[in-house]
Write a protein that holds these residues in place. Structure first.
Motif, PDB file in Angstrom:
ATOM      1  N   PRO A 197      50.627  21.182  34.637  1.00  0.00           N
ATOM      2  CA  PRO A 197      49.553  21.016  35.630  1.00  0.00           C
ATOM      3  C   PRO A 197      48.861  22.343  35.913  1.00  0.00           C
ATOM      4  CG  PRO A 197      51.686  21.074  36.721  1.00  0.00           C
ATOM      5  CD  PRO A 197      51.964  21.078  35.239  1.00  0.00           C
ATOM      6  N   ALA A 198      47.693  22.266  36.540  1.00  0.00           N
ATOM      7  CA  ALA A 198      46.940  23.478  36.882  1.00  0.00           C
ATOM      8  C   ALA A 198      47.743  24.344  37.846  1.00  0.00           C
ATOM      9  CB  ALA A 198      45.601  23.111  37.501  1.00  0.00           C
ATOM     10  N   ILE A 199      47.802  25.630  37.560  1.00  0.00           N
ATOM     11  CA  ILE A 199      48.471  26.550  38.486  1.00  0.00           C
ATOM     12  C   ILE A 199      47.447  27.355  39.295  1.00  0.00           C
ATOM     13  CG2 ILE A 199      50.575  26.718  37.103  1.00  0.00           C
ATOM     14  CD1 ILE A 199      49.618  29.378  36.021  1.00  0.00           C
ATOM     15  N   TYR A 200      46.134  27.128  39.001  1.00  0.00           N
ATOM     16  CA  TYR A 200      45.070  27.757  39.775  1.00  0.00           C
ATOM     17  C   TYR A 200      44.070  26.687  40.192  1.00  0.00           C
ATOM     18  CZ  TYR A 200      46.947  31.716  37.143  1.00  0.00           C
ATOM     19  OH  TYR A 200      47.786  32.633  36.573  1.00  0.00           O
ATOM     20  N   ARG A 201      43.508  26.847  41.383  1.00  0.00           N
ATOM     21  CA  ARG A 201      42.451  25.937  41.829  1.00  0.00           C
ATOM     22  C   ARG A 201      41.114  26.398  41.260  1.00  0.00           C
ATOM     23  NH1 ARG A 201      39.204  28.471  45.423  1.00  0.00           N
ATOM     24  NH2 ARG A 201      40.068  30.084  46.791  1.00  0.00           N
ATOM     25  N   ASN A 202      40.115  25.529  41.340  1.00  0.00           N
ATOM     26  CA  ASN A 202      38.773  25.918  40.936  1.00  0.00           C
ATOM     27  C   ASN A 202      38.191  26.918  41.942  1.00  0.00           C
ATOM     28  OD1 ASN A 202      38.888  24.272  38.734  1.00  0.00           O
ATOM     29  ND2 ASN A 202      37.547  22.681  39.552  1.00  0.00           N
ATOM     30  N   PHE A 203      37.213  27.700  41.484  1.00  0.00           N
ATOM     31  CA  PHE A 203      36.570  28.686  42.355  1.00  0.00           C
ATOM     32  C   PHE A 203      35.097  28.761  41.991  1.00  0.00           C
ATOM     33  CE2 PHE A 203      38.165  30.754  38.602  1.00  0.00           C
ATOM     34  CZ  PHE A 203      37.134  31.600  38.200  1.00  0.00           C
TER      35      PHE A 203
ATOM     36  N   TYR B  73      33.001  42.735  44.152  1.00  0.00           N
ATOM     37  CA  TYR B  73      32.140  43.748  44.759  1.00  0.00           C
ATOM     38  C   TYR B  73      32.472  44.017  46.230  1.00  0.00           C
ATOM     39  CZ  TYR B  73      29.219  43.595  40.596  1.00  0.00           C
ATOM     40  OH  TYR B  73      28.764  43.688  39.303  1.00  0.00           O
ATOM     41  N   GLY B  74      33.429  43.293  46.781  1.00  0.00           N
ATOM     42  CA  GLY B  74      33.731  43.451  48.199  1.00  0.00           C
ATOM     43  C   GLY B  74      34.829  44.448  48.499  1.00  0.00           C
ATOM     44  N   LYS B  75      35.329  45.167  47.478  1.00  0.00           N
ATOM     45  CA  LYS B  75      36.451  46.075  47.701  1.00  0.00           C
ATOM     46  C   LYS B  75      36.534  47.050  46.539  1.00  0.00           C
ATOM     47  CE  LYS B  75      39.085  42.659  45.322  1.00  0.00           C
ATOM     48  NZ  LYS B  75      38.499  43.224  44.116  1.00  0.00           N
ATOM     49  N   GLY B  76      37.524  47.927  46.574  1.00  0.00           N
ATOM     50  CA  GLY B  76      37.761  48.832  45.461  1.00  0.00           C
ATOM     51  C   GLY B  76      38.452  48.108  44.315  1.00  0.00           C
ATOM     52  N   LEU B  77      38.613  48.801  43.197  1.00  0.00           N
ATOM     53  CA  LEU B  77      39.327  48.225  42.071  1.00  0.00           C
ATOM     54  C   LEU B  77      40.733  47.837  42.481  1.00  0.00           C
ATOM     55  CD1 LEU B  77      38.406  50.642  39.124  1.00  0.00           C
ATOM     56  CD2 LEU B  77      37.590  48.317  39.477  1.00  0.00           C
ATOM     57  N   ASP B  78      41.191  46.677  42.006  1.00  0.00           N
ATOM     58  CA  ASP B  78      42.555  46.276  42.291  1.00  0.00           C
ATOM     59  C   ASP B  78      43.065  45.370  41.174  1.00  0.00           C
ATOM     60  OD1 ASP B  78      41.388  43.810  42.714  1.00  0.00           O
ATOM     61  OD2 ASP B  78      41.804  43.728  44.854  1.00  0.00           O
ATOM     62  N   SER B  79      44.215  44.778  41.393  1.00  0.00           N
ATOM     63  CA  SER B  79      44.855  43.972  40.353  1.00  0.00           C
ATOM     64  C   SER B  79      45.013  42.520  40.782  1.00  0.00           C
ATOM     65  CB  SER B  79      46.238  44.549  40.017  1.00  0.00           C
ATOM     66  OG  SER B  79      46.117  45.871  39.535  1.00  0.00           O
ATOM     67  N   LYS B  80      44.451  41.621  40.015  1.00  0.00           N
ATOM     68  CA  LYS B  80      44.692  40.183  40.130  1.00  0.00           C
ATOM     69  C   LYS B  80      44.425  39.601  41.507  1.00  0.00           C
ATOM     70  CE  LYS B  80      48.311  40.088  36.526  1.00  0.00           C
ATOM     71  NZ  LYS B  80      47.842  39.125  35.550  1.00  0.00           N
ATOM     72  N   SER B  81      43.533  40.198  42.302  1.00  0.00           N
ATOM     73  CA  SER B  81      43.336  39.689  43.663  1.00  0.00           C
ATOM     74  C   SER B  81      42.733  38.281  43.653  1.00  0.00           C
ATOM     75  CB  SER B  81      42.474  40.642  44.484  1.00  0.00           C
ATOM     76  OG  SER B  81      41.232  40.865  43.870  1.00  0.00           O
ATOM     77  N   LEU B  82      41.813  37.998  42.717  1.00  0.00           N
ATOM     78  CA  LEU B  82      41.248  36.647  42.642  1.00  0.00           C
ATOM     79  C   LEU B  82      42.334  35.665  42.208  1.00  0.00           C
ATOM     80  CD1 LEU B  82      38.828  34.719  42.811  1.00  0.00           C
ATOM     81  CD2 LEU B  82      38.406  35.197  40.395  1.00  0.00           C
ATOM     82  N   ILE B  83      43.116  36.069  41.219  1.00  0.00           N
ATOM     83  CA  ILE B  83      44.206  35.211  40.740  1.00  0.00           C
ATOM     84  C   ILE B  83      45.148  34.869  41.889  1.00  0.00           C
ATOM     85  CG2 ILE B  83      46.316  35.242  39.326  1.00  0.00           C
ATOM     86  CD1 ILE B  83      44.685  36.662  37.165  1.00  0.00           C
ATOM     87  N   ASP B  84      45.488  35.852  42.692  1.00  0.00           N
ATOM     88  CA  ASP B  84      46.395  35.613  43.814  1.00  0.00           C
ATOM     89  C   ASP B  84      45.776  34.670  44.841  1.00  0.00           C
ATOM     90  OD1 ASP B  84      48.253  37.272  42.645  1.00  0.00           O
ATOM     91  OD2 ASP B  84      47.686  39.039  43.811  1.00  0.00           O
ATOM     92  N   LYS B  85      44.459  34.778  45.046  1.00  0.00           N
ATOM     93  CA  LYS B  85      43.794  33.947  46.040  1.00  0.00           C
ATOM     94  C   LYS B  85      43.742  32.475  45.637  1.00  0.00           C
ATOM     95  CE  LYS B  85      40.693  37.484  47.913  1.00  0.00           C
ATOM     96  NZ  LYS B  85      39.321  38.029  47.885  1.00  0.00           N
TER      97      LYS B  85
END
Length: 367
Positions: free
Chosen positions: A334-340, A350-362
């Motif tokens: 099954p899907a482990i991520y929702r649609n975005f 563009y709302g923050k500095g460089l980081d790791s996997k923040s969208l994936i975590d959200k």
């Protein structure tokens, strides 16, 4: 008498703004002969504590994949397997015999280096901070969003999906940037075909999804840093897009996180580095992995030059959402991520500095 707080008179935003408005970049600071870096470049101890790779991993390197027989029905399945394995376990790999002439590789590096070595007055004409279209020269695209600045400058050109007006490019590297964009796109499309087949999809699936149309070319310069143990070339992050194609000169500095250790990426002459972005991790439903990587501040007197091409999709789905590919989902998987949405994607970057996997975590679906 009360002790004086040594930080009370430090106005970080004022110093950052003065540096930004000077338009000299870190190359200008380095060329001026400074021996102490400005305070806003100094990173916190937690960032600096593991700058040296684990010595037990010093012999490790990212996979090297030979593409010379990619069109051979006999050899292609093995190449697909190699790329799938690399994208699943490392998230990074180098490709050799990729079809780009060595002269193009050398001319691209030279042209980007030549731009960064232009006098300040010439480069300053391109210095700006309007991201996502046209041409932009700047130091740290996240200068005002990050907690500490990093020791690099960049020339960025948004090559697609809307065609770039070539006259916007600096003349000293114009022809080379256009040629590199065309060659990097060919390599990316070849790799995307192999990655698509690795998921059991048709070879052309990623191209059909416009994964090679939205492209940003970034020519980084990491000049000599007098205090490389106090700052970073680029902080640890994952790339937000589909795949990234990286060409670099022979000055080391790139490191990849693998099994909780930082591994130095040793450049292979004539090789190109490919890495998986967050977006591809999502659409592959976690099969392929985006991986943290960083660049150390350059202690070499010669500048480290890298030319990065980022690939992303350009046409959003008709319903305005994107997520794991339906073809890869089943009752067992099954899907482990929702649609975005596209807006979520852009605001997250563009709302923050460089980081790791923040969208994936959200967007991860909690089991």
């Amino acid at each position: 008498m009360a002790a004086v707080n040594p930080t009370s008179s430090y106005d970080r935003l004022k110093e950052v703004k003065e540096f930004d408005e000077s338009k000299i970049g870190v190359k200008g600071l380095s060329d001026s002969g400074i021996v102490t870096i400005p305070r806003f470049f100094v990173h916190p101890p937690e960032t600096l504590s593991d700058l040296k790779p684990n010595t037990s991993k010093s012999c490790a390197n990212i996979p090297i994949i030979n593409l010379s027989n990619k069109d051979s029905s006999t050899h292609r399945p093995e190449i697909v397997n190699q790329i799938k394995e690399a994208a699943t376990t490392w998230g990074f790999f180098q490709v050799i015999n990729h079809g780009v002439p060595e002269s193009i590789l050398e001319e691209t590096i030279r042209a980007i280096k030549d731009f960064h070595e232009r006098p300040h007055e010439i480069k300053a004409k391109y210095y700006k901070r309007n991201e996502n279209s046209g041409v932009m020269y700047s130091s740290n695209n996240d200068l005002y969003r990050s907690k500490a600045a990093s020791w690099h400058d960049a020339l960025t050109a948004w090559m697609g999906p809307s065609p770039l007006e070539v006259e916007e490019l600096p003349q000293i590297c114009r022809n080379e940037v256009i040629a590199w964009d065309a060659n990097a796109r060919k390599v990316a499309e070849t790799v995307m075909e192999l990655l698509s087949e690795g998921l059991g999809l048709e070879a052309g699936k990623f191209k059909e999804l416009t994964f090679s149309e939205a492209r940003a070319l970034v020519g980084h310069c990491y000049p000599y840093c007098p205090q490389p143990d106090l700052t970073m070339g680029i902080t640890s992050h994952t790339d937000p897009g589909v795949v990234t194609v990286l060409l670099q000169n022979q000055i080391p500095g790139l490191q990849v996180k693998h099994e909780d250790d930082w591994v130095a990426v040793n450049p292979v002459p004539g090789g190109l580095i490919i890495n998986i972005g967050d977006f591809l991790q999502i659409v592959s439903n976690g099969e392929y992995k985006s991986v943290q990587h960083r660049v150390l501040a350059n202690s070499d007197k010669n500048p480290r030059i890298s030319v990065v091409e980022f690939f992303n999709l350009s046409k959003w789905k008709g319903d305005g959402y994107y997520g794991p590919l339906p073809e890869l989902l089943s009752a067992e998987k099954p899907a482990i991520y929702r649609n975005f949405t596209q807006q979520e994607f852009l605001e997250n970057f563009y709302g923050k500095g460089l980081d790791s996997k923040s969208l994936i975590d959200k967007i991860r679906i909690q089991g």
